[in-house]
Design a protein around this motif. Structure first.
Motif, PDB file in Angstrom:
ATOM      1  N   GLN A   7      -6.557  -2.147  -5.238  1.00  0.00           N
ATOM      2  CA  GLN A   7      -7.780  -1.338  -5.234  1.00  0.00           C
ATOM      3  C   GLN A   7      -7.871  -0.513  -3.950  1.00  0.00           C
ATOM      4  OE1 GLN A   7     -11.035  -4.116  -5.649  1.00  0.00           O
ATOM      5  NE2 GLN A   7      -9.998  -5.153  -7.325  1.00  0.00           N
ATOM      6  N   SER A   8      -7.619  -1.178  -2.813  1.00  0.00           N
ATOM      7  CA  SER A   8      -7.688  -0.473  -1.536  1.00  0.00           C
ATOM      8  C   SER A   8      -6.677   0.662  -1.486  1.00  0.00           C
ATOM      9  CB  SER A   8      -7.402  -1.423  -0.380  1.00  0.00           C
ATOM     10  OG  SER A   8      -8.157  -2.574  -0.498  1.00  0.00           O
ATOM     11  N   GLU A  11      -5.159  -2.210   5.904  1.00  0.00           N
ATOM     12  CA  GLU A  11      -3.728  -2.002   6.089  1.00  0.00           C
ATOM     13  C   GLU A  11      -3.084  -1.411   4.829  1.00  0.00           C
ATOM     14  OE1 GLU A  11      -1.359  -2.164   8.661  1.00  0.00           O
ATOM     15  OE2 GLU A  11      -3.314  -1.816   9.538  1.00  0.00           O
ATOM     16  N   SER A  12      -3.528  -1.875   3.647  1.00  0.00           N
ATOM     17  CA  SER A  12      -2.994  -1.292   2.412  1.00  0.00           C
ATOM     18  C   SER A  12      -3.424   0.164   2.324  1.00  0.00           C
ATOM     19  CB  SER A  12      -3.544  -2.018   1.187  1.00  0.00           C
ATOM     20  OG  SER A  12      -3.367  -3.392   1.318  1.00  0.00           O
ATOM     21  N   ALA A  13      -4.713   0.402   2.642  1.00  0.00           N
ATOM     22  CA  ALA A  13      -5.259   1.737   2.434  1.00  0.00           C
ATOM     23  C   ALA A  13      -4.632   2.759   3.353  1.00  0.00           C
ATOM     24  CB  ALA A  13      -6.768   1.712   2.632  1.00  0.00           C
ATOM     25  N   ASN A  14      -4.425   2.427   4.644  1.00  0.00           N
ATOM     26  CA  ASN A  14      -3.925   3.483   5.525  1.00  0.00           C
ATOM     27  C   ASN A  14      -2.482   3.847   5.215  1.00  0.00           C
ATOM     28  OD1 ASN A  14      -2.499   1.527   6.999  1.00  0.00           O
ATOM     29  ND2 ASN A  14      -3.969   1.474   8.666  1.00  0.00           N
ATOM     30  N   ASP A  70      -7.652   7.155   8.817  1.00  0.00           N
ATOM     31  CA  ASP A  70      -8.695   6.429   9.543  1.00  0.00           C
ATOM     32  C   ASP A  70      -9.909   6.175   8.648  1.00  0.00           C
ATOM     33  OD1 ASP A  70      -9.074   9.128   9.472  1.00  0.00           O
ATOM     34  OD2 ASP A  70      -9.744   9.345  11.535  1.00  0.00           O
ATOM     35  N   ILE A  71     -10.333   7.225   7.943  1.00  0.00           N
ATOM     36  CA  ILE A  71     -11.496   7.065   7.068  1.00  0.00           C
ATOM     37  C   ILE A  71     -11.130   6.176   5.882  1.00  0.00           C
ATOM     38  CG2 ILE A  71     -13.077   8.317   5.535  1.00  0.00           C
ATOM     39  CD1 ILE A  71     -13.152  10.509   7.659  1.00  0.00           C
ATOM     40  N   ALA A  72      -9.901   6.336   5.369  1.00  0.00           N
ATOM     41  CA  ALA A  72      -9.444   5.507   4.251  1.00  0.00           C
ATOM     42  C   ALA A  72      -9.529   4.028   4.619  1.00  0.00           C
ATOM     43  CB  ALA A  72      -8.020   5.882   3.863  1.00  0.00           C
ATOM     44  N   GLY A 112       0.823  -1.205   0.000  1.00  0.00           N
ATOM     45  CA  GLY A 112       0.000   0.000   0.000  1.00  0.00           C
ATOM     46  C   GLY A 112       0.859   1.257   0.000  1.00  0.00           C
ATOM     47  N   GLY A 113       1.880   1.244   0.851  1.00  0.00           N
ATOM     48  CA  GLY A 113       2.791   2.383   0.926  1.00  0.00           C
ATOM     49  C   GLY A 113       3.406   2.692  -0.429  1.00  0.00           C
TER      50      GLY A 113
END
Lengths: 334, 173, 517
Positions: free
Chosen positions: C252-253, C302-305, C269-271, C118-119
């Protein structure tokens, strides 16, 4: 970090044994600085950039903590609930001067000792780039023809925007639609996205966006023009009625509780006075459009009084004060 | 699983459901008193919507409870609030009450010692060492590294730390 | 191009900068993992600490803390069910059940790899599309933010567990808790009962620590004598096949996370919550049901944040507008170090862009290294006897709540919500919707009112505006579609009201939940 580690190791080993034996002159331990506003805000930034210079002079650390809430009232009350020993500093902005008339608290800076009023900001009016006006006069004319159509950002009663708008409305009797935001940062962002048309803001918060041409400045709420905005005439030339309010602007200062020992007040005043003269700090403030004041004692008290009287009466006349300034003996400005 | 919807009511569940209805109605009234039904953009509009939703759903849940058979053999102080849970809640409550006056170090040390002794039932020396270790770890991380000023209470921490750092500084020069 | 590469590798080739980035990342993981210590706070402290340093050194340290901190929140979420930070709330929903099954090591391993993926995606989007995305982010009007919030709130449907009624109750309660305090728009007092302490509202972190950490620890007191579960520690680094299988969901996330991170006013948090919702919608047949230890439920947030980190830098670097609370502090730091953060930053200091991108990439690599080492040690924490672990969780919850704002009042809130959460869990209410409500409350409340005020209170005008821009139309269609197709609210409500759930419902959680999802 290393220092902290050593402190710990030593602290754990000897704690208790040596308690009470330290007898020296002020400051004999680390100080605590309570910042009224959150991390990353202007108050926070100003305090974190001046205090390290003062720490060098004092020879102790000032542990800075953000204690937000109640437009700064929680931090103000907290500091006033601590011992008056000079070890707890209040690092705040202009808001407490309005607490009494807005009914937020029964204390303001008049009940504290100013260590240093560091700097003052200049309010300006900015507009989105494609707005059909370029000066305050044109804004007033346009709004008179289209009442209620212009959307302005506002940041709650008692904030800078509300006071500047109240001044403008008192002088020109025009009608805006105020869209509330929780701070000038989000409102300036919304201005760039076209959600609002104009916004009164402090020069420092908008200057970089103006320089980049992302918004335009239409008015400078001061009696003199600013070196950062050489092409903008001061508002008093267009709307002379503003003369009776100005110079006026938000400020940042360091305060301690009343009855703090004179030795502590003197040392703190000297330390912050010298820290505010540091060229790095000065440079920083200039670039952000803040006017360095660096005043303390009676001079600071006089400035604080004048700010309180202008602002309190403006909000009272505009109708959003809970109490009359007269109740607190705040005189109407001449 | 304790988390799921069940086919019988647990001891105290009907009461809990009823309390939620009372709470919701009270909060609805509070929300109404912010600005009444003045306008869609008033500060009270959103709280009114949220509390209205609470009142409706709390009532439904309450009615559902009444329709379910209650558990015969269950006992509130055994299944829902056994003594050990009640005691721990009380101890934490006490912690928060005395924290400001006594200061963090003595309060936390007493808390750790008593709870570990009570829950783990180890020897006194082992418990003491364990509590001390945990306390030192937390103190170092929060107070010294991240400068969270924990309540000092009766222990003059800052004086001790200042004295020690002075001692070290003069010693080093 | 060559110049860009040179700036990009600045932190890679200097041993000092390399070391500082590593140190920052390492510290950040712990800041993130400890509830009550936030990345915002740590970066503020570092500003004072690095005051006299060279700016590049200071930035390396801070970027490391940021990247590590966002990742670190997952640690305690998985191991103890106390999310270290709000962006790890969604991680706890499926991560903690995995740990309870003895798969803590595997959960941490998987979350580490997916965080890093994600990063990287976030950084990649920052590197190639920053100016476009920041202009896009500015076009979000109040009504669009409001619809974004509503999309998040629809997640209540899938967090409710067995009873949608109770889920909606919990969600509405959370939204109410989010409104307590001085109204940020008009400074009107809401539910303060005259107490100044309540003006600033109830801190979501205090609610979070109470509802997740404390209530879970209280629950565990019921089976104190149960011997702690032995953790399986054989396969910690996830198999390549596993990574590849979930790569599409993770991507996608991450894209979702980057965009939400780039919006001023919404952060990790919202992500993470939206990504969890997304995972739940696109995963038709999870091997393990969501909420009981589904890997998809761990991977998406975890990917999204972590992707949101790269996203948050987009408006900050290009326009000087913070994408979240941490980048707001970064702007302050740049200013203190004599730079002019704003739309001209990259004109005045062109090296800043690629230096930051390089730095973030490096920090992300360190997250992978530090994240995958020492997992065994961490997983063992859960194996520690309950009699010692539970007091430790209690103390950590108390200190964590205090540390949020140096105030004992937050301990009271933490305790109050902890006890309430305990009873709620026992009586079949979920705590997830409460915290979801708290987090999204302001977003919906403020932007709904802004949107209405902008149309001067005219509701017809307001609905007309929903079809005035392509963005609003898209968001509105998504909401309508989800609402109609996946949340048969009315039938569900009727069903709940008319007849009690079948007795075998609790035995087959997956079955009955499909209706709610």
């Amino acid at each position: 970090m290393k220092k902290a580690l050593i402190k710990t190791l030593a602290g754990v080993t000897f704690a208790g044994l040596l308690a009470g034996t330290a007898q020296a002159q002020y400051p004999e331990k680390d100080l605590q600085g309570i910042i009224q506003w959150g991390a990353g805000g202007s108050t926070d930034t100003v305090m974190r950039s001046v205090t390290p210079h003062a720490e060098d002079i004092l020879g102790r650390d000032v542990i800075m903590t953000n204690k937000t809430g109640g437009v700064g009232a929680i931090a103000t009350k907290y500091v006033n609930a601590m011992k008056a020993d000079g070890y707890t500093l209040l690092m705040g902005a202009e808001n407490p001067q309005m607490y009494k008339v807005l009914g937020l608290a029964d204390i303001d800076y008049g009940d504290m000792i100013p260590i240093n009023v560091l700097a003052r900001g200049t309010p300006i009016f900015v507009a989105r780039n494609d707005a059909p006006f370029n000066t305050m006069k044109e804004l007033v004319e346009y709004t008179k023809k289209h009442p209620g159509e212009i959307k302005t950002g506002s940041t709650g009663p008692g904030g800078l925007t509300s006071i500047v708008l109240a001044m403008l409305e008192a002088e020109t009797h025009i009608d805006f639609t105020g869209v509330p935001y929780d701070g000038d940062g989000p409102a300036l962002t919304a201005l760039q996205g076209g959600a609002i048309d104009i916004m009164p803001a402090v020069l420092g918060a908008a200057i970089e966006h103006i320089k980049a041409g992302r918004m335009k400045v239409i008015g400078l709420v001061d009696t003199q023009s600013s070196p950062l905005l050489p092409d903008t005439a001061p508002i008093t030339e267009e709307i002379p009625g503003f003369n009776k309010y100005l110079p006026w602007g938000p400020f940042f200062g360091v305060f301690v509780k009343k009855d703090t020992p004179a030795e502590a007040v003197e040392k703190l005043t000297a330390a912050y006075h010298e820290a505010a003269q540091n060229p790095d700090f000065k440079d920083l403030m200039d670039k952000r459009g803040f006017t360095i004041m660096n005043i303390s004692g009676d001079e600071a008290a006089k400035f604080l009084d004048s700010y309180r009287s202008v602002s309190s009466w403006i909000v009272y006349d505009a109708g959003f004060a809970k109490h009359s300034p007269e109740e607190f003996g705040i005189k109407r400005p001449e | 699983m304790p988390h799921s919807q069940h086919s019988y009511t647990k001891p105290g569940e009907t009461l809990f459901g009823f309390l939620m209805v009372v709470l919701s109605v009270f909060l609805f009234w509070q929300a109404y008193s912010i600005a009444g039904f003045e306008s869609l953009s008033s500060p009270g509009a959103f709280p009114l919507a949220a509390t209205a939703l609470m009142v409706i759903t709390a009532c439904i849940a309450c009615v559902q409870n009444l329709r379910l058979p209650s558990e015969v053999q269950g006992h509130f102080f055994k299944e829902i609030l056994p003594p050990v849970v009640a005691v721990m809640i009380a101890v934490i409550l006490l912690f928060a009450v005395v924290l400001d006056t006594l200061g963090f170090i003595p309060t936390a040390l007493a808390f750790l010692f008593l709870t570990i002794k009570f829950l783990h039932r180890g020897g006194v020396i082992r418990t003491t060492l364990l509590s001390l270790m945990v306390l030192v770890l937390i103190y170092v991380v929060f107070r010294l590294v991240f400068k969270v000023v924990l309540p000092e209470g009766i222990v003059p921490e800052r004086e001790i730390l200042a004295y020690l750092s002075d001692l070290f500084n003069t010693g080093a020069q | 191009m060559l110049e860009a590469l040179q700036y990009f590798s600045m932190a890679w080739v200097s041993p000092q900068l390399l070391f500082l980035t590593a140190l920052g990342t390492f510290l950040g993981i712990y800041v993130g993992a400890i509830p009550g210590l936030s990345v915002t706070m740590a970066v503020s402290i570092l500003i004072s600490f690095t005051f006299a340093w060279d700016i590049n050194n200071a930035l390396c340290l801070m970027v490391g803390v940021y990247m590590g901190g966002v990742y670190g929140g997952s640690r305690t979420a998985i191991l103890l069910n106390i999310p270290g930070a709000p962006s790890a709330i969604a991680t706890a929903l499926d991560g903690f059940p995995m740990a309870q099954k003895g798969e803590a090591g595997r959960a941490i391993g998987l979350s580490t790899v997916m965080s890093v993926v994600g990063g990287f995606i976030g950084i990649f989007i920052l590197a190639i599309a920053a100016p476009h995305i920041s202009e896009f982010a500015l076009t979000f009007q109040p009504r669009d933010y409001m619809m974004l919030g509503i999309m998040g709130i629809m997640l209540v449907g899938s967090l409710s567990g067995e009873s949608l009624t109770k889920g909606i109750f919990a969600g509405a309660f959370g939204m109410l808790v989010g409104t307590v305090g001085l109204d940020p728009l008009t400074a009107e007092e809401r539910f303060t009962f005259g107490a100044v302490e309540l003006w600033n509202g109830i801190n979501p972190v205090a609610v979070m620590i109470g509802m997740f950490g404390l209530s879970e620890a209280l629950m565990q007191l019921h089976h104190l004598d149960k011997v702690a579960l032995k953790q399986k520690l054989d396969r910690i680094i996830p198999a390549w096949a596993d990574v590849r299988k979930y790569l599409s969901l993770s991507t996608q996330s991450s894209v979702l996370g980057t965009i939400i991170g780039a919006l001023p006013g919404t952060g990790g948090d919202i992500a993470a919550l939206m990504a969890y919702d997304h995972a739940k919608r696109v995963t038709k047949n999870p091997k393990v049901p969501f909420g009981k230890g589904a890997k998809e439920g761990l991977i998406a947030p975890e990917s999204a944040n972590n992707a949101a980190v790269g996203g948050a830098y987009i408006p900050m670097l290009t326009l000087g507008i913070p994408g979240d609370a941490v980048t707001a502090v970064f702007i302050g730091a740049l200013f203190i170090h004599g730079l002019n953060p704003g739309p001209l930053l990259l004109t005045e200091r062109p090296e800043m862009f690629w230096f930051t991108v390089g730095n973030l990439t490096l920090a992300n690599i360190f997250v992978l290294i530090f994240g995958l080492t020492g997992i065994k040690l961490f997983a063992r924490i859960v194996e520690c006897p309950k009699g010692i672990l539970i007091p430790l969780i209690f103390l950590l919850s108390i200190v964590g709540a205090y540390a949020i704002n140096n105030s004992v009042a937050d301990i009271w809130w933490m305790l109050g919500f902890g006890v309430l959460g305990y009873f709620m869990k026992l009586y079949g209410y979920q705590v997830g919707p409460v915290i979801l409500g708290v987090i999204l409350s302001r977003l919906v409340d403020e932007n709904w009112r802004r949107a209405i005020i902008s149309e001067r209170g005219d509701l017809g005008e307001f609905f007309g505006q929903l079809f005035s821009s392509p963005l609003s139309i898209v968001l509105f269609s998504i909401i309508t579609l989800v609402f109609v197709s996946q949340t048969p609210l009315w039938t569900q409500l009727k069903r709940c009201f008319k007849r009690p759930p079948r007795p075998d419902d609790s035995a087959h959680p997956g079955k009955s939940k499909d209706a709610a999802a």
